[in-house]
Design an enzyme around this catalytic site. Structure first.
Site, short mmCIF file in Angstrom:
data_model
loop_
_atom_site.label_atom_id
_atom_site.label_comp_id
_atom_site.label_asym_id
_atom_site.label_seq_id
_atom_site.Cartn_x
_atom_site.Cartn_y
_atom_site.Cartn_z
N GLU A 1 2.03 24.62 -3.36
CA GLU A 1 1.69 25.01 -2.58
C GLU A 1 0.91 23.42 -1.57
O GLU A 1 1.98 22.55 -1.27
CB GLU A 1 0.58 24.51 -3.43
CG GLU A 1 0.14 24.91 -5.05
CD GLU A 1 -0.56 26.80 -4.39
OE1 GLU A 1 -1.37 27.05 -3.98
OE2 GLU A 1 -0.29 27.93 -4.99
N LYS B 1 3.00 25.06 -20.24
CA LYS B 1 3.48 25.86 -20.50
C LYS B 1 4.73 24.87 -21.55
O LYS B 1 5.26 26.41 -22.84
CB LYS B 1 4.95 26.35 -19.34
CG LYS B 1 3.95 27.14 -18.24
CD LYS B 1 4.82 27.60 -16.84
CE LYS B 1 3.93 27.86 -15.59
NZ LYS B 1 4.43 27.97 -14.81
#
Length: 432
Positions: free
Chosen positions: A191, A206
Site C-alpha cells: 500500500e 492473523k
C-alpha cells in the site's frame, strides 16, 4: 431447489467487494445449485456512490449501511469494509435484524472476536471469516472443523504477502529493504502506507485469530508479540544464506509443552532452506500446522488480492446460505480451554547475533563469559577480521534454545563490554 432467493447485502465494494459481486453474478447458476436456492445481491453499501462500478446495478448502491443491514429481509451480510468501526456496529446490527455475517475483517476479529461470537450466538446467527486470515487458502475451516478432533500444538506461517515479497527480493536479488519495498509498491503488493504490513500489524491480527482457533482459547492482538521487517538488512540476509537459511516474517502460535499456556508472536526469523516454508516465494502465503494425530500439514497459496480473497468469501457465503436453508448454524467460538497467553520473555527461542568487536586476543572469551553468566549456551561462533583493517572484527554467535528474556539480557550485557563496538544485528532462528 427453493425458488425464493436468499438476499445478500454487501458492505464495501473495493477490490475485494467488487470481485465478490462479480462472482455472485457470473456464477449465479452454479452457486444456486450448490446452495439449494438462488442468491440475490440486495444492496451494496459504499462511501462514494458516484464511482462507476461495472456490473452492479446503480439502484443497489447506498451510502446508508446501517439502513441496509436493518432491512429485516437480508439473509446474509458480507462485510469487507475493514477497520473497527463502523464494521463492529454494522455486524452486531445485522445479527439483531436476522442476518448471518461473512467477514474478511482480521483487525476487528483479532480485537473483538469474542464479543462478535457472543452476539452471533445470542441471536442464533453464523459468523464466518475464512478470508480474514490467508486469502484463498482454506485454513480457518480446516482448523475449526477438519482438525476439531485433534490436538494442534503449533501453527507456523507466512501470512503476509507484502513482507514475503520484500524479503524474497532481498534474498534473491541482493536488494536493500528500501529498494525491495519500492518494487513491491510499484507492483501493487504494498500500500501507499505499508505500515500495517511491514511493521507486522497485519500478521499479528492473523496470528491472534489462528491461535484462538487452534488452541480453543481467546487471544487478542494486544497479546501477540510483534516485530516488523524494517530493520532487516542485506547483511542479515547474507548471514542467513551462509547458515543455509533464509529470512521470513513468521507468525508463530504454540502450545506450551506442559499444556498450560500458549504463545503467539510475529517477527522476522531465519529458517533452514530445508524447511517447507523456505520455498514460499514472492507474495505467496503458507501455514505449517503441527497436530498430535494428523502430524505436519502445510497450506499454501495466494494470501491476498481481490480474486483470492473473494474466493474465500464466496466459500463462506455458500456455507452460511446452506445453514440458513437448514435453519441451522455452523460452529461458533470454541474457547473452552481458557489458556493464558505467555509473554514473549518466557518463549524459548534461538538467536543469531552479529557483533562488531575489537580484533584482539581475549574478546571471544569475554563474549562467551557474558553468555555463560546469563545461562545461555552457544551453538556456533564465527569470527572474521575486517579486510579493511582498523582493528575490528565481526563476531557471529548462534545460540542454543533459551528463554527469550535471557537472550535479551545477554544482548544488553554484550552492549556494555568495552571490546564490543556495536551489535550489528539480532535475529531469531526458527523451524528446526
Amino acid at each position: 431447489m427453493r425458488t425464493r432467493p436468499l438476499k445478500v447485502a454487501l458492505l464495501g465494494c473495493g477490490v475485494v467487494g467488487s470481485e465478490v459481486a462479480r462472482i455472485m453474478t457470473t456464477h449465479a447458476d452454479d452457486l444456486a445449485a450448490r446452495i439449494g436456492a438462488p442468491i440475490e445481491l440486495a444492496g451494496v453499501a459504499v462511501r462514494r456512490p458516484s464511482k462507476v462500478r461495472e456490473g452492479i446495478d446503480p439502484a443497489l448502491i447506498t451510502t446508508d449501511a446501517t439502513a441496509l443491514v436493518k432491512r429485516g429481509d437480508i439473509d446474509v451480510v458480507i462485510e469487507v469494509i475493514g477497520g473497527i468501526e463502523p464494521a463492529r456496529a454494522l455486524i452486531t446490527t445485522a445479527f439483531e435484524h436476522g442476518a448471518s455475517v461473512v467477514s474478511a475483517n482480521k483487525a476487528l476479529l483479532a480485537e473483538d472476536g469474542a464479543a462478535l461470537h457472543a452476539a452471533a450466538e445470542q441471536y442464533g446467527r453464523d459468523l464466518y471469516y475464512e478470508a480474514a486470515v490467508a486469502g484463498a487458502i482454506p485454513l480457518v475451516r480446516p482448523l475449526r472443523e477438519s482438525l476439531a478432533g485433534d490436538k494442534v500444538n503449533r501453527v507456523l506461517g507466512i501470512v503476509n504477502g507484502t513482507t514475503n515479497f520484500i524479503l524474497d527480493k532481498m534474498d534473491t536479488s541482493g536488494a536493500g529493504y528500501s529498494e525491495a519495498l519500492d518494487e513491491a509498491t510499484a507492483l501493487g503488493y504494498a500500500e501507499a502506507d505499508p505500515t500495517a504490513d511491514v511493521e507486522g500489524f497485519d500478521a499479528a491480527a492473523k496470528a491472534a485469530i489462528l491461535a484462538g482457533i487452534a488452541f480453543h482459547t481467546r487471544v487478542r492482538i494486544g497479546e501477540v508479540h510483534r516485530e516488523g521487517i524494517t530493520e532487516v538488512t542485506a547483511a542479515d540476509i547474507a548471514s542467513a544464506r551462509r547458515m543455509g537459511c533464509t529470512v521470513k516474517l513468521l507468525a508463530i502460535c504454540e502450545r506450551a509443552t506442559d499444556g498450560r499456556s500458549v504463545t503467539a508472536r510475529v517477527h522476522p526469523a531465519m529458517i533452514p532452506l530445508s524447511h517447507p516454508l523456505a520455498s514460499v516465494r514472492e507474495a505467496y502465503n503458507a501455514v505449517f500446522v503441527e497436530a498430535e494425530a494428523a502430524g505436519q500439514l502445510m497450506f499454501y497459496g495466494p494470501g491476498a488480492g481481490g480474486s483470492p480473497t473473494a474466493s474465500a468469501v464466496l466459500g463462506d457465503l455458500v456455507a452460511v446460505c446452506r445453514n440458513k436453508l437448514n435453519e441451522a448454524t455452523g460452529p461458533g467460538e470454541s474457547a473452552y480451554t481458557r489458556l493464558p497467553v505467555s509473554p514473549m520473555g518466557e518463549v524459548v527461542t534461538r538467536y543469531h547475533i552479529s557483533l562488531d568487536v575489537a580484533d584482539k586476543p581475549g574478546v571471544l572469551a569475554q563474549v562467551a563469559t557474558v553468555f555463560a553468566e546469563q545461562g545461555v549456551s552457544i551453538d556456533t561462533v564465527r569470527q572474521q577480521s575486517r579486510q579493511d583493517g582498523g582493528g575490528e572484527a565481526s563476531l557471529v554467535v548462534v545460540t542454543h534454545r533459551a528463554p527469550d528474556a535471557a537472550l535479551s539480557a545477554t544482548v544488553e550485557a554484550l552492549r556494555k563490554l568495552d571490546t564490543v563496538r556495536g551489535v550489528a544485528s539480532i535475529m531469531r532462528v526458527e523451524g528446526e
